[in-house]
Design a protein around this motif. Structure first.
Motif, PDB file in Angstrom:
ATOM      1  N   GLY A  48       1.557   5.675 -13.961  1.00  0.00           N
ATOM      2  CA  GLY A  48       0.667   5.057 -14.937  1.00  0.00           C
ATOM      3  C   GLY A  48       0.127   3.712 -14.498  1.00  0.00           C
ATOM      4  N   GLU A  49       0.512   3.249 -13.305  1.00  0.00           N
ATOM      5  CA  GLU A  49       0.073   1.940 -12.799  1.00  0.00           C
ATOM      6  C   GLU A  49      -1.157   2.104 -11.905  1.00  0.00           C
ATOM      7  OE1 GLU A  49       1.439  -0.948 -13.658  1.00  0.00           O
ATOM      8  OE2 GLU A  49       2.932   0.058 -14.927  1.00  0.00           O
ATOM      9  N   TYR A  50      -2.016   1.080 -11.944  1.00  0.00           N
ATOM     10  CA  TYR A  50      -3.245   1.112 -11.148  1.00  0.00           C
ATOM     11  C   TYR A  50      -3.381  -0.207 -10.396  1.00  0.00           C
ATOM     12  CZ  TYR A  50      -8.160   1.746  -9.950  1.00  0.00           C
ATOM     13  OH  TYR A  50      -9.341   1.877  -9.273  1.00  0.00           O
ATOM     14  N   TYR A  51      -3.597  -0.132  -9.079  1.00  0.00           N
ATOM     15  CA  TYR A  51      -3.711  -1.316  -8.232  1.00  0.00           C
ATOM     16  C   TYR A  51      -5.065  -1.273  -7.523  1.00  0.00           C
ATOM     17  CZ  TYR A  51       1.323  -1.188  -8.974  1.00  0.00           C
ATOM     18  OH  TYR A  51       2.569  -1.132  -9.552  1.00  0.00           O
ATOM     19  N   GLU A  52      -5.835  -2.338  -7.676  1.00  0.00           N
ATOM     20  CA  GLU A  52      -7.201  -2.365  -7.159  1.00  0.00           C
ATOM     21  C   GLU A  52      -7.260  -2.566  -5.651  1.00  0.00           C
ATOM     22  OE1 GLU A  52     -11.079  -1.683  -7.471  1.00  0.00           O
ATOM     23  OE2 GLU A  52      -9.783  -1.737  -9.230  1.00  0.00           O
ATOM     24  N   ARG A  53      -6.333  -3.364  -5.080  1.00  0.00           N
ATOM     25  CA  ARG A  53      -6.372  -3.693  -3.644  1.00  0.00           C
ATOM     26  C   ARG A  53      -5.012  -3.402  -3.011  1.00  0.00           C
ATOM     27  NH1 ARG A  53      -9.915  -7.471  -1.541  1.00  0.00           N
ATOM     28  NH2 ARG A  53      -8.185  -8.666  -0.671  1.00  0.00           N
ATOM     29  N   ALA A  54      -4.722  -2.132  -2.809  1.00  0.00           N
ATOM     30  CA  ALA A  54      -3.475  -1.739  -2.151  1.00  0.00           C
ATOM     31  C   ALA A  54      -3.766  -1.392  -0.695  1.00  0.00           C
ATOM     32  CB  ALA A  54      -2.864  -0.541  -2.869  1.00  0.00           C
ATOM     33  N   ILE A  55      -2.733  -1.449   0.137  1.00  0.00           N
ATOM     34  CA  ILE A  55      -2.847  -1.016   1.529  1.00  0.00           C
ATOM     35  C   ILE A  55      -1.610  -0.207   1.896  1.00  0.00           C
ATOM     36  CG2 ILE A  55      -4.251  -3.003   2.196  1.00  0.00           C
ATOM     37  CD1 ILE A  55      -1.764  -4.156   3.569  1.00  0.00           C
ATOM     38  N   TYR A  56      -1.728   0.573   2.956  1.00  0.00           N
ATOM     39  CA  TYR A  56      -0.627   1.441   3.381  1.00  0.00           C
ATOM     40  C   TYR A  56       0.541   0.629   3.926  1.00  0.00           C
ATOM     41  CZ  TYR A  56       1.907   5.041   5.966  1.00  0.00           C
ATOM     42  OH  TYR A  56       2.875   5.876   6.459  1.00  0.00           O
ATOM     43  N   ALA A  57       0.275  -0.526   4.545  1.00  0.00           N
ATOM     44  CA  ALA A  57       1.309  -1.263   5.263  1.00  0.00           C
ATOM     45  C   ALA A  57       2.201  -2.115   4.360  1.00  0.00           C
ATOM     46  CB  ALA A  57       0.657  -2.174   6.317  1.00  0.00           C
ATOM     47  N   GLU A  58       1.911  -2.230   3.074  1.00  0.00           N
ATOM     48  CA  GLU A  58       2.681  -3.127   2.222  1.00  0.00           C
ATOM     49  C   GLU A  58       3.854  -2.408   1.564  1.00  0.00           C
ATOM     50  OE1 GLU A  58       0.085  -4.607  -0.781  1.00  0.00           O
ATOM     51  OE2 GLU A  58      -0.500  -2.625  -1.460  1.00  0.00           O
ATOM     52  N   GLU A  59       4.889  -3.199   1.261  1.00  0.00           N
ATOM     53  CA  GLU A  59       6.074  -2.662   0.587  1.00  0.00           C
ATOM     54  C   GLU A  59       5.768  -2.317  -0.867  1.00  0.00           C
ATOM     55  OE1 GLU A  59       9.407  -2.324   1.534  1.00  0.00           O
ATOM     56  OE2 GLU A  59       8.962  -2.687   3.641  1.00  0.00           O
TER      57      GLU A  59
END
Length: 204
Positions: A48-59
């Motif tokens: 149910g969470e939405y993140y606008e600026r995610a990347i593959y390399a982050e924890e």
């Protein structure tokens, strides 16, 4: 016109643009490396969470704020049942980014070679017509084919991974299509002018 379009000003501008083109080539290469390292941003949905600026390399999603690259398209990823973005999804996103950036790397290199010749005073030479032609063809082909390649890569990736990609491609089609056609026409004009000059030289 003569005050603005004089030889000295044109050669100075060409030298500056040559440096700019090679900087853009290096920048495009750096962006490709960052994308391969998982620094490409996308919108991510995890449960149910939405993140606008995610990347593959982050924890944790949404923490990255430096050395990021952005796709010109609207890219949205839905995490798998375990709340993860799979490696296959990362590879697919990287290939989609490369389909946009890699042709531009070669296009700017050809444009840099053209400006190098102009800076040396070599203007009406067949080599310049070929460089213009190559730049125009790359821009034209990328504008038409890159969206199709990306959509195909999206489909393949979604078949292989539980995390799913949603992509909106082709929004910037005219940004490359119009300059590409203009350069193709300019290449023809230059080639035709060189041919006419050769005829005059042989006649004399």
């Amino acid at each position: 016109m003569k005050r603005i379009l004089n030889e000295r000003a044109a050669q100075t501008a060409a030298a500056v643009m040559e440096a700019v083109c090679y900087l853009l080539v290096g920048f495009a290469g750096l962006c490709l490396v960052l994308a391969c390292l998982g620094r490409q941003t996308f919108a991510l949905r995890v449960g149910g969470e939405y993140y606008e600026r995610a990347i593959y390399a982050e924890e944790k999603p949404g923490e990255a704020n430096y050395l990021l690259v952005h796709s010109p398209d609207d890219v949205r990823v839905t995490a798998n049942a375990a709340g993860e973005v799979e490696l296959a999804t990362h590879i697919g996103l990287t290939l989609m980014y490369a389909a946009e950036v890699l042709p531009l790397l070669f296009a700017y290199w050809f444009l840099g070679r053209l400006f190098a010749n102009v800076g040396r005073g070599q203007i009406f030479v067949e080599e310049n017509a070929r460089y213009l032609l190559a730049y125009g063809l790359i821009q034209f082909a990328t504008s038409l084919l890159a969206p199709l390649v990306k959509l195909f890569l999206q489909w393949i990736t979604n078949q292989l991974a539980g995390s799913q990609i949603a992509l909106s491609a082709g929004g910037n089609l005219l940004n490359g299509l119009v300059p590409g056609i203009a350069c193709l026409v300019a290449a023809y004009i230059l080639h035709h002018g060189i041919a006419l000059q050769d005829e005059v030289d042989h006649t004399l």
